[in-house]
Motif scaffolding. Structure first.
Motif, PDB file in Angstrom:
ATOM      1  N   ALA A 119      51.717  37.323  24.916  1.00  0.00           N
ATOM      2  CA  ALA A 119      52.701  36.736  23.790  1.00  0.00           C
ATOM      3  C   ALA A 119      51.967  35.745  22.897  1.00  0.00           C
ATOM      4  CB  ALA A 119      53.858  36.023  24.456  1.00  0.00           C
ATOM      5  N   ARG A 174      57.086  41.784  32.057  1.00  0.00           N
ATOM      6  CA  ARG A 174      56.804  42.096  30.491  1.00  0.00           C
ATOM      7  C   ARG A 174      57.977  41.167  29.745  1.00  0.00           C
ATOM      8  NH1 ARG A 174      54.599  46.055  27.956  1.00  0.00           N
ATOM      9  NH2 ARG A 174      54.196  47.115  29.931  1.00  0.00           N
ATOM     10  N   GLY A 175      57.271  40.866  28.576  1.00  0.00           N
ATOM     11  CA  GLY A 175      58.174  39.949  27.609  1.00  0.00           C
ATOM     12  C   GLY A 175      58.182  38.491  28.075  1.00  0.00           C
ATOM     13  N   ASN A 180      63.922  42.843  24.762  1.00  0.00           N
ATOM     14  CA  ASN A 180      62.707  41.649  24.896  1.00  0.00           C
ATOM     15  C   ASN A 180      62.539  41.190  23.431  1.00  0.00           C
ATOM     16  OD1 ASN A 180      61.967  41.784  27.819  1.00  0.00           O
ATOM     17  ND2 ASN A 180      61.405  43.948  27.270  1.00  0.00           N
ATOM     18  N   GLY A 229      60.633  38.471  22.938  1.00  0.00           N
ATOM     19  CA  GLY A 229      59.525  37.801  22.805  1.00  0.00           C
ATOM     20  C   GLY A 229      59.593  36.395  23.310  1.00  0.00           C
ATOM     21  N   ARG A 266      64.962  37.684  26.637  1.00  0.00           N
ATOM     22  CA  ARG A 266      65.461  38.763  26.900  1.00  0.00           C
ATOM     23  C   ARG A 266      66.948  38.950  27.220  1.00  0.00           C
ATOM     24  NH1 ARG A 266      63.146  41.397  32.539  1.00  0.00           N
ATOM     25  NH2 ARG A 266      64.319  40.038  33.925  1.00  0.00           N
ATOM     26  N   LEU A 284      61.711  47.223  21.128  1.00  0.00           N
ATOM     27  CA  LEU A 284      62.252  46.202  21.793  1.00  0.00           C
ATOM     28  C   LEU A 284      62.856  46.543  23.169  1.00  0.00           C
ATOM     29  CD1 LEU A 284      64.334  44.477  19.029  1.00  0.00           C
ATOM     30  CD2 LEU A 284      61.963  43.860  19.786  1.00  0.00           C
TER      31      LEU A 284
END
Length: 457
Positions: free
Chosen positions: A161, A193-194, A354, A356, A360, A445
């Motif tokens: 990220a 993830r995210g 997600n 970012g 989320r 997304l």
């Protein structure tokens, strides 16, 4: 042979300059079970080059001594690449090393060159970047979650990220990065993830060394930061020979025995034939499958409580918030031919959006129109279902291989919408059943994550 390979230095690989197109990254010092390097089976003494895919089956192991005397170990059900291993002997600070663990469990021990160029070492998973401080560590990953445990030294971990990209070199250091050292024994860093910032976990039953334990001959990390360089295979061979050797002949007597007087003959009465005994213990029941959500997220509560479940079962697959365990019992043995079809009996799934920076949203999802077909002759399977969320019906599919013990290993989805990452198992329980965890990408997304349970048709 194993001791010789361990003691051999990789001169050709160490001398390769940064301009080489495909440098030798190391050499295999031990391989067991189903294991491959590129398109070839993994064998002791074989060279591993940059970019080659390393893969292990459900019983496979690969030990690699890297070009600078480091160690890279791949445990069962894993895929990885040594993407870059360029050693600059003239200027060690220019050395560049990058590992990529695509799935499963791996261990990495820094070599001599890496210790002089820590700023250029990167260990990538699908969701995280790992840098080192002169380190020996283990990593578990799937497409959704990565977990890191440290044996010696320290690591720097960050999710992908902001300014942290999979294409980067060296550790991602910033406000979202977290450090973990060997002094924090029993603790893990987990990245989903995210998420940019890793989460610190204490005493998790899903530590990499618990999900996929090391072999007894795997080199042991020492508290001084070193590791025993030689697996104890040769010692075990010597011990095995010692236990099977014939005992020495008896020594002759030092005095003559007294003369023996023959005993009177006694008539021999034949014994009655033995009566066949029926077995007194029932056959061992088939091992079963436990599956479902193990992590609480918002209002979505766990179905599986791992600490309690692992008293009588072991984790065989985990993906994101879902897990499959196999209970103790008679193991599944895959036939050599034939096929089986399964119907979807039960499932759990959620859709993550997600945004970012660790933000989320979670939404419920259900599965419909499921099918699972296994071909034992080709050792392969295919599966599909529709994900129902909101007013949408989204088709997903996957294919993969079937191991001798019934483990299901799906092909990599590589973030393609509509394709699944799958891992699970078959079972003889309930007349024939199966369960697997999965995740897949819906769009830029959204992802779906869940678990399924199937019964033989």
């Amino acid at each position: 042979m194993l001791r010789y390979l361990l003691a051999t230095t990789f001169i050709a690989a160490a001398c390769a300059g940064p301009s080489a197109s495909a440098a030798d990254a190391g050499r295999i010092i031990f391989a067991a079970g189903k294991a491959s390097v590129g398109e070839q089976p993994a064998v002791e003494g074989a060279t591993v080059q940059e970019g080659q895919l390393l893969a292990t089956g459900s019983d496979g192991y690969i030990y690699i001594k890297t070009a600078d005397n480091g160690l890279f170990i791949l445990r069962p059900g894993s895929q990885a690449r040594i993407a870059t291993y360029r050693i600059d002997k003239a200027d060690p600070a220019n050395t560049q090393v990058k590992f990529e663990l695509l799935s499963g469990v791996a261990r990495s021990k820094s070599g001599d060159a890496v210790k002089q160029a820590r700023q250029n070492f990167r260990f990538n998973t699908p969701v995280a970047a790992i840098g080192v401080r002169g380190t020996d560590f283990t990593v578990f990953t799937d497409d959704h979650t990565s977990r890191v445990a440290v044996l010696t030294g320290a690591v720097v971990v960050s999710g992908f990220a902001g300014g942290c990209s999979p294409d980067g070199v060296g550790p991602c250091q910033g406000a979202a990065s977290r450090e973990l050292s060997a002094a924090q024994r029993g603790q893990l860093l987990q990245v989903t993830r995210g998420q940019a910032a890793p989460q610190l976990l204490s005493g998790s039953p899903l530590s990499p060394d618990l999900v996929s334990p090391p072999r007894n001959d795997e080199p042991v990390a020492r508290t001084d930061g070193s590791a025993t360089a030689t697996p104890s295979l040769e010692i075990k061979k010597v011990e095995a020979l010692a236990t099977t050797a014939e005992p020495p002949p008896p020594k002759p007597p030092t005095t003559l025995p007294p003369p023996t007087v023959p005993a009177p003959e006694v008539p021999v009465v034949p014994e009655p034939p033995p009566v066949a005994q029926l077995p007194t213990t029932p056959p061992q029941p088939a091992s079963g499958l436990i599956w479902g959500r193990w992590v609480q997220s918002d209002a979505y509560y766990p179905k599986v409580y791992l600490t309690q479940a692992m008293e009588n079962a072991s984790v065989i697959a985990q993906n994101g918030d879902y897990v499959v365990l196999r209970t103790r019992g008679a193991e599944f043995v895959a036939p050599t031919d034939g096929s089986i079809g399964f119907s979807l009996r039960d499932s759990e799934a959620v859709v993550y959006t997600n945004f970012g920076y660790g933000v989320r949203m979670i939404a419920p999802a259900t599965l419909a129109n499921g099918a699972l077909n296994v071909d034992f002759g080709s050792r392969s399977f295919t599966t599909k279902f529709d994900v129902l969320t909101g007013n949408e019906s989204l088709p997903f599919r996957a294919s993969g291989t079937v191991a001798n013990d019934g483990m299901l290993f799906g092909d990599q989805a590589f973030e393609r919408p509509g394709y699944l990452n799958v891992k699970g198992s078959l079972s003889n329980e309930n007349g024939g059943s199966a369960s697997y965890v999965f995740d897949g990408r819906i769009d830029t997304l959204r992802t779906v994550n869940g678990a399924t349970y199937w019964l033989k048709r």
